[in-house]
Design a protein around this motif. Structure first.
Motif, PDB file in Angstrom:
ATOM      1  N   GLN A  34     -41.594  25.436 -19.440  1.00 17.88           N
ATOM      2  CA  GLN A  34     -41.711  26.660 -20.235  1.00 17.88           C
ATOM      3  C   GLN A  34     -42.335  26.366 -21.596  1.00 17.88           C
ATOM      4  O   GLN A  34     -43.150  27.137 -22.099  1.00 17.88           O
ATOM      5  CB  GLN A  34     -40.333  27.296 -20.408  1.00 17.88           C
ATOM      6  N   ARG A  35     -41.958  25.252 -22.173  1.00 18.94           N
ATOM      7  CA  ARG A  35     -42.498  24.869 -23.472  1.00 18.94           C
ATOM      8  C   ARG A  35     -43.994  24.598 -23.368  1.00 18.94           C
ATOM      9  O   ARG A  35     -44.784  25.016 -24.230  1.00 18.94           O
ATOM     10  CB  ARG A  35     -41.752  23.629 -23.974  1.00 18.94           C
ATOM     11  N   ALA A  36     -44.408  23.921 -22.309  1.00 15.95           N
ATOM     12  CA  ALA A  36     -45.828  23.627 -22.114  1.00 15.95           C
ATOM     13  C   ALA A  36     -46.634  24.899 -21.889  1.00 15.95           C
ATOM     14  O   ALA A  36     -47.753  25.045 -22.397  1.00 15.95           O
ATOM     15  CB  ALA A  36     -46.007  22.668 -20.935  1.00 15.95           C
ATOM     16  N   ARG A  37     -46.075  25.857 -21.150  1.00 15.37           N
ATOM     17  CA  ARG A  37     -46.763  27.128 -20.914  1.00 15.37           C
ATOM     18  C   ARG A  37     -46.926  27.903 -22.218  1.00 15.37           C
ATOM     19  O   ARG A  37     -47.972  28.494 -22.488  1.00 15.37           O
ATOM     20  CB  ARG A  37     -45.985  27.970 -19.888  1.00 15.37           C
ATOM     21  N   ALA A  38     -45.857  27.929 -23.026  1.00 14.41           N
ATOM     22  CA  ALA A  38     -45.933  28.627 -24.307  1.00 14.41           C
ATOM     23  C   ALA A  38     -46.981  27.984 -25.212  1.00 14.41           C
ATOM     24  O   ALA A  38     -47.723  28.681 -25.908  1.00 14.41           O
ATOM     25  CB  ALA A  38     -44.562  28.619 -24.986  1.00 14.41           C
ATOM     26  N   TYR A  39     -47.048  26.656 -25.191  1.00 11.01           N
ATOM     27  CA  TYR A  39     -48.023  25.948 -26.015  1.00 11.01           C
ATOM     28  C   TYR A  39     -49.446  26.265 -25.555  1.00 11.01           C
ATOM     29  O   TYR A  39     -50.342  26.511 -26.375  1.00 11.01           O
ATOM     30  CB  TYR A  39     -47.764  24.450 -25.942  1.00 11.01           C
ATOM     31  N   ALA A  40     -49.661  26.289 -24.249  1.00 10.27           N
ATOM     32  CA  ALA A  40     -50.986  26.613 -23.713  1.00 10.27           C
ATOM     33  C   ALA A  40     -51.387  28.039 -24.078  1.00 10.27           C
ATOM     34  O   ALA A  40     -52.517  28.297 -24.510  1.00 10.27           O
ATOM     35  CB  ALA A  40     -50.994  26.429 -22.197  1.00 10.27           C
TER      36      ALA A  40
ATOM     37  N   THR B  93     -51.979  20.690 -22.416  1.00 11.05           N
ATOM     38  CA  THR B  93     -50.600  20.958 -21.992  1.00 11.05           C
ATOM     39  C   THR B  93     -49.656  19.873 -22.499  1.00 11.05           C
ATOM     40  O   THR B  93     -48.466  19.891 -22.164  1.00 11.05           O
ATOM     41  CB  THR B  93     -50.512  21.031 -20.456  1.00 11.05           C
ATOM     42  N   ALA B  94     -50.185  18.951 -23.305  1.00 18.41           N
ATOM     43  CA  ALA B  94     -49.358  17.904 -23.908  1.00 18.41           C
ATOM     44  C   ALA B  94     -48.803  18.439 -25.222  1.00 18.41           C
ATOM     45  O   ALA B  94     -49.507  18.495 -26.239  1.00 18.41           O
ATOM     46  CB  ALA B  94     -50.178  16.643 -24.138  1.00 18.41           C
ATOM     47  N   VAL B  95     -47.570  18.862 -25.212  1.00 21.54           N
ATOM     48  CA  VAL B  95     -46.974  19.528 -26.373  1.00 21.54           C
ATOM     49  C   VAL B  95     -46.621  18.501 -27.451  1.00 21.54           C
ATOM     50  O   VAL B  95     -45.899  17.539 -27.178  1.00 21.54           O
ATOM     51  CB  VAL B  95     -45.699  20.295 -25.968  1.00 21.54           C
ATOM     52  N   PRO B  96     -47.109  18.691 -28.677  1.00 25.47           N
ATOM     53  CA  PRO B  96     -46.720  17.786 -29.769  1.00 25.47           C
ATOM     54  C   PRO B  96     -45.208  17.827 -29.998  1.00 25.47           C
ATOM     55  O   PRO B  96     -44.572  18.871 -29.817  1.00 25.47           O
ATOM     56  CB  PRO B  96     -47.470  18.349 -30.979  1.00 25.47           C
ATOM     57  N   ALA B  97     -44.647  16.705 -30.399  1.00 21.60           N
ATOM     58  CA  ALA B  97     -43.197  16.607 -30.548  1.00 21.60           C
ATOM     59  C   ALA B  97     -42.649  17.591 -31.574  1.00 21.60           C
ATOM     60  O   ALA B  97     -41.539  18.111 -31.421  1.00 21.60           O
ATOM     61  CB  ALA B  97     -42.814  15.182 -30.934  1.00 21.60           C
TER      62      ALA B  97
END
Length: 217
Positions: free
Chosen positions: A122-128, A184-188
């Protein structure tokens, strides 16, 4: 996050001659409708990212699906028993309360477990989605200028529109040009909402019994 109306208003203020939804009394040359959430969701960058996320987090998503099915199977007998108890002579809200509380507690625990399992996806989708959204206002400005749109409203605000009046696909095409791809690589240190915009579609739906809770007589 900005609402649909706020997004369109921002585009209108930045583009002379464009009137946002709500100014129905103004003189306009062209009327169009647009759905920014759909424009983002249908963009090539976002759909490609979703495919990548489904592959990257396949193990977690599969585990969530398995657990959801198991939780629903565990809830069903409890719901059935509560429904039966609600039809018994003398059933009251007070007498049913322990069973209903047990169902609710199990549902809440199950949903919390599923949220933990699906959180990375979900976090990766939101970031994208947020990366695409950063160019949404520019895409709207470019499209309304190219199509000489003077009044832009949401589909929900229109009683009737011709298909040709929907410029959502044109906005999607402009987003494809402006944002060819996203990461899709979410920063920390990234947090959702750092760029305002439409919410990403959820990676998975909550697992509930989808049964109507019984009520006392």
């Amino acid at each position: 996050m900005k609402t649909f109306k706020t997004i369109l208003l921002a585009a209108a203020l930045a583009t002379p001659g464009v009137i946002a939804a709500g100014a129905a009394s103004a003189q306009v040359n062209g009327v169009a409708v647009a759905d920014p959430e759909a424009a983002i969701a249908n963009s090539r960058a976002f759909t490609t990212a979703v495919s990548q996320i489904q592959t990257t987090y396949k193990a977690q998503l599969d585990q969530a699906t398995t657990r959801r099915n198991a939780i629903q199977a565990e809830l069903q007998p409890l719901v059935t028993a509560a429904q039966t108890a609600s039809r018994a002579p003398g059933a009251t809200e007070a007498s049913l309360r322990p069973q209903l509380a047990a169902i609710q507690a199990k549902e809440q625990a199950g949903n919390a477990e599923l949220q933990r399992l699906t959180a990375p996806a979900q976090r990766a989708r939101a970031y994208a989605a947020e990366q695409v959204q950063r160019q949404l206002t520019t895409a709207v400005q470019n499209v309304v200028k190219a199509k000489n749109v003077s009044l832009l409203i949401s589909p929900q605000a229109a009683l009737f529109t011709q298909p040709a009046a929907d410029i959502t696909p044109a906005i999607t095409a402009e987003l494809d040009r402006l944002v060819p791809s996203v990461s899709t690589a979410v920063p920390a240190n990234w947090q959702p909402g750092q760029a305002a915009g439409a919410a990403a579609p959820a990676a998975t739906a909550p697992a509930t019994s989808n049964r109507k809770a019984p009520t006392g007589r």
